[in-house]
Write a protein that holds these residues in place. Structure first.
Motif, PDB file in Angstrom:
ATOM      1  N   ARG A 142      40.145  42.701  35.803  1.00 32.03           N
ATOM      2  CA  ARG A 142      41.344  43.819  35.664  1.00 32.03           C
ATOM      3  C   ARG A 142      40.713  44.468  36.632  1.00 32.03           C
ATOM      4  O   ARG A 142      42.104  44.720  37.304  1.00 32.03           O
ATOM      5  CB  ARG A 142      41.269  45.260  34.570  1.00 32.03           C
ATOM      6  N   MET A 143      39.753  44.863  37.652  1.00 38.76           N
ATOM      7  CA  MET A 143      40.221  45.762  39.090  1.00 38.76           C
ATOM      8  C   MET A 143      40.638  44.609  39.987  1.00 38.76           C
ATOM      9  O   MET A 143      40.912  45.110  41.163  1.00 38.76           O
ATOM     10  CB  MET A 143      38.369  45.745  39.347  1.00 38.76           C
ATOM     11  N   GLY A 144      39.997  43.412  39.676  1.00 38.00           N
ATOM     12  CA  GLY A 144      40.349  41.950  40.632  1.00 38.00           C
ATOM     13  C   GLY A 144      41.958  42.509  40.929  1.00 38.00           C
ATOM     14  O   GLY A 144      42.496  42.031  42.223  1.00 38.00           O
ATOM     15  N   GLY A 145      42.424  42.302  39.799  1.00 39.70           N
ATOM     16  CA  GLY A 145      44.078  42.173  39.731  1.00 39.70           C
ATOM     17  C   GLY A 145      44.570  43.512  40.187  1.00 39.70           C
ATOM     18  O   GLY A 145      45.722  42.912  41.114  1.00 39.70           O
ATOM     19  N   ASN A 146      44.147  44.387  40.119  1.00 38.75           N
ATOM     20  CA  ASN A 146      44.847  45.864  40.872  1.00 38.75           C
ATOM     21  C   ASN A 146      44.567  45.953  42.209  1.00 38.75           C
ATOM     22  O   ASN A 146      44.892  46.912  43.245  1.00 38.75           O
ATOM     23  CB  ASN A 146      43.712  46.913  39.965  1.00 38.75           C
ATOM     24  N   LEU A 147      43.469  45.408  42.339  1.00 39.76           N
ATOM     25  CA  LEU A 147      42.596  45.415  43.879  1.00 39.76           C
ATOM     26  C   LEU A 147      43.820  44.648  45.105  1.00 39.76           C
ATOM     27  O   LEU A 147      43.509  44.449  45.931  1.00 39.76           O
ATOM     28  CB  LEU A 147      41.419  44.475  44.511  1.00 39.76           C
ATOM     29  N   GLY A 148      44.480  43.527  43.982  1.00 39.18           N
ATOM     30  CA  GLY A 148      45.486  42.440  44.953  1.00 39.18           C
ATOM     31  C   GLY A 148      44.959  40.635  44.547  1.00 39.18           C
ATOM     32  O   GLY A 148      45.757  40.295  45.229  1.00 39.18           O
ATOM     33  N   PHE A 196      47.400  41.394  34.843  1.00 40.20           N
ATOM     34  CA  PHE A 196      45.749  41.498  34.980  1.00 40.20           C
ATOM     35  C   PHE A 196      45.368  40.520  36.080  1.00 40.20           C
ATOM     36  O   PHE A 196      44.629  39.902  37.027  1.00 40.20           O
ATOM     37  CB  PHE A 196      44.727  42.188  34.964  1.00 40.20           C
ATOM     38  N   ALA A 197      45.673  39.047  35.676  1.00 38.22           N
ATOM     39  CA  ALA A 197      44.978  37.616  35.768  1.00 38.22           C
ATOM     40  C   ALA A 197      45.882  37.186  34.546  1.00 38.22           C
ATOM     41  O   ALA A 197      46.673  36.746  33.945  1.00 38.22           O
ATOM     42  CB  ALA A 197      43.288  37.768  34.818  1.00 38.22           C
ATOM     43  N   ARG A 198      45.379  35.282  35.122  1.00 45.70           N
ATOM     44  CA  ARG A 198      45.941  34.383  34.798  1.00 45.70           C
ATOM     45  C   ARG A 198      44.909  34.220  33.541  1.00 45.70           C
ATOM     46  O   ARG A 198      44.016  33.503  33.621  1.00 45.70           O
ATOM     47  CB  ARG A 198      46.606  33.213  35.419  1.00 45.70           C
ATOM     48  N   ILE A 209      39.367  35.759  51.584  1.00 40.96           N
ATOM     49  CA  ILE A 209      38.849  35.418  49.774  1.00 40.96           C
ATOM     50  C   ILE A 209      40.154  35.891  49.191  1.00 40.96           C
ATOM     51  O   ILE A 209      39.601  37.047  49.041  1.00 40.96           O
ATOM     52  CB  ILE A 209      38.042  35.188  48.818  1.00 40.96           C
ATOM     53  N   ALA A 210      41.823  35.203  48.695  1.00 37.75           N
ATOM     54  CA  ALA A 210      42.349  35.778  48.262  1.00 37.75           C
ATOM     55  C   ALA A 210      42.539  35.196  46.628  1.00 37.75           C
ATOM     56  O   ALA A 210      43.605  36.292  45.749  1.00 37.75           O
ATOM     57  CB  ALA A 210      43.644  35.708  48.653  1.00 37.75           C
ATOM     58  N   GLN A 211      41.656  34.425  46.002  1.00 39.45           N
ATOM     59  CA  GLN A 211      41.884  34.170  45.174  1.00 39.45           C
ATOM     60  C   GLN A 211      40.550  33.628  44.375  1.00 39.45           C
ATOM     61  O   GLN A 211      39.605  33.700  44.770  1.00 39.45           O
ATOM     62  CB  GLN A 211      42.832  32.319  44.402  1.00 39.45           C
ATOM     63  N   ILE A 212      39.980  34.664  42.510  1.00 41.92           N
ATOM     64  CA  ILE A 212      38.850  34.707  42.232  1.00 41.92           C
ATOM     65  C   ILE A 212      38.930  34.277  40.782  1.00 41.92           C
ATOM     66  O   ILE A 212      40.333  34.092  40.426  1.00 41.92           O
ATOM     67  CB  ILE A 212      38.252  36.037  41.866  1.00 41.92           C
ATOM     68  N   VAL A 213      37.744  33.189  40.327  1.00 44.47           N
ATOM     69  CA  VAL A 213      37.483  32.574  38.945  1.00 44.47           C
ATOM     70  C   VAL A 213      36.865  33.292  38.379  1.00 44.47           C
ATOM     71  O   VAL A 213      35.600  33.379  38.463  1.00 44.47           O
ATOM     72  CB  VAL A 213      37.463  31.115  38.940  1.00 44.47           C
ATOM     73  N   VAL A 214      36.999  34.417  37.421  1.00 43.07           N
ATOM     74  CA  VAL A 214      35.657  35.228  36.863  1.00 43.07           C
ATOM     75  C   VAL A 214      35.213  34.708  34.953  1.00 43.07           C
ATOM     76  O   VAL A 214      36.020  33.834  34.378  1.00 43.07           O
ATOM     77  CB  VAL A 214      36.298  35.944  36.516  1.00 43.07           C
ATOM     78  N   ALA A 261      41.707  39.866  22.341  1.00 43.25           N
ATOM     79  CA  ALA A 261      42.535  40.947  22.493  1.00 43.25           C
ATOM     80  C   ALA A 261      42.333  40.983  24.194  1.00 43.25           C
ATOM     81  O   ALA A 261      43.587  42.291  24.844  1.00 43.25           O
ATOM     82  CB  ALA A 261      42.045  42.378  21.956  1.00 43.25           C
ATOM     83  N   SER A 262      40.988  40.519  24.436  1.00 32.35           N
ATOM     84  CA  SER A 262      40.856  40.564  26.103  1.00 32.35           C
ATOM     85  C   SER A 262      41.937  39.502  26.551  1.00 32.35           C
ATOM     86  O   SER A 262      42.487  40.327  27.816  1.00 32.35           O
ATOM     87  CB  SER A 262      39.682  40.317  26.123  1.00 32.35           C
ATOM     88  N   ALA A 263      42.295  38.213  26.316  1.00 31.02           N
ATOM     89  CA  ALA A 263      42.775  37.501  26.588  1.00 31.02           C
ATOM     90  C   ALA A 263      44.638  38.149  27.183  1.00 31.02           C
ATOM     91  O   ALA A 263      45.248  37.292  27.574  1.00 31.02           O
ATOM     92  CB  ALA A 263      42.858  36.388  25.796  1.00 31.02           C
ATOM     93  N   VAL A 264      44.855  38.649  25.582  1.00 32.47           N
ATOM     94  CA  VAL A 264      46.130  39.218  25.600  1.00 32.47           C
ATOM     95  C   VAL A 264      46.184  40.373  26.689  1.00 32.47           C
ATOM     96  O   VAL A 264      47.297  40.271  27.879  1.00 32.47           O
ATOM     97  CB  VAL A 264      46.605  39.283  23.827  1.00 32.47           C
TER      98      VAL A 264
END
Length: 195
Positions: A133-139, A180-182, A114-119, A170-173
């Motif tokens: 954020r961590m998901g984005g950092n981990l690729g 980090f994420a879309r 799995i390479a894609q996650i929805v939070v 602010a989190s979304a921005v």
């Protein structure tokens, strides 16, 4: 937007304790629970994997502490657990990121390719954002279902106080603008996932 056939939905801390508004204060986005439920339904209906994350607070006064009713999942989440055709994981944590929980989320995702996650989940600017954020950092390719999250107003340093909606924005921005994420809507995700 494309949703992978094996994209994992990470449902963060949708627990009864967050209903105790005397403890948390004023929340935003009253439609978040309906959106979270819709995402779970689409994921389970399409056989995609779902990760249910539970925060086991070590704070003895927290509504999310182990052994207290508030630690349990909200009813609409609990009644959906075990109902999907795809893989399912129950993960517990004591910190903000689901990537620092038990069992190890990164290993579970890697073992399944799995390479894609929805939070989605609670709170927008705390555990949901930290997991993204961590998901984005981990690729990982991270989609943040903004309207399937909510939070509460908060006071910080210097007497600064921000409303729940200000903190959510602010989190979304930060997530989207910082790469980090879309940050997207539930409808966009559901439409792309074929729901």
């Amino acid at each position: 937007m494309e949703i992978a056939e094996n994209a994992a939905l990470v449902v963060v801390d949708v627990q009864k304790g967050f209903e105790e508004l005397d403890f948390w204060g004023v929340r935003n986005n009253p439609g978040a629970d309906d959106n979270i439920a819709a995402l779970i339904d689409v994921w389970q209906g399409s056989g995609r994997p779902v990760v249910f994350v539970r925060h086991d607070s070590v704070n003895p006064g927290s509504p999310l502490r182990r052994g207290y009713e508030g630690n349990g999942f909200k009813e609409y989440v609990e009644e959906r657990r075990g109902k999907g055709a795809g893989a399912e994981l129950l993960l517990t944590k004591t910190v903000n990121s689901a990537f620092l929980g038990t069992p190890d989320l990164g290993s579970w995702l890697t073992d399944r390719g799995i390479a894609q996650i929805v939070v989605a989940g609670i709170q927008t600017n705390m555990c949901a954002e930290t997991t993204a954020r961590m998901g984005g950092n981990l690729g990982y390719d991270v989609l943040f279902a903004f309207d399937a999250t909510y939070t509460f107003g908060l006071e910080g340093p210097f007497g600064w106080r921000r409303s729940a909606e200000e903190l959510a924005q602010a989190s979304a921005v930060s997530l989207h603008g910082g790469g980090f994420a879309r940050v997207v809507t539930t409808k966009e995700i559901v439409d792309a996932a074929g729901g």
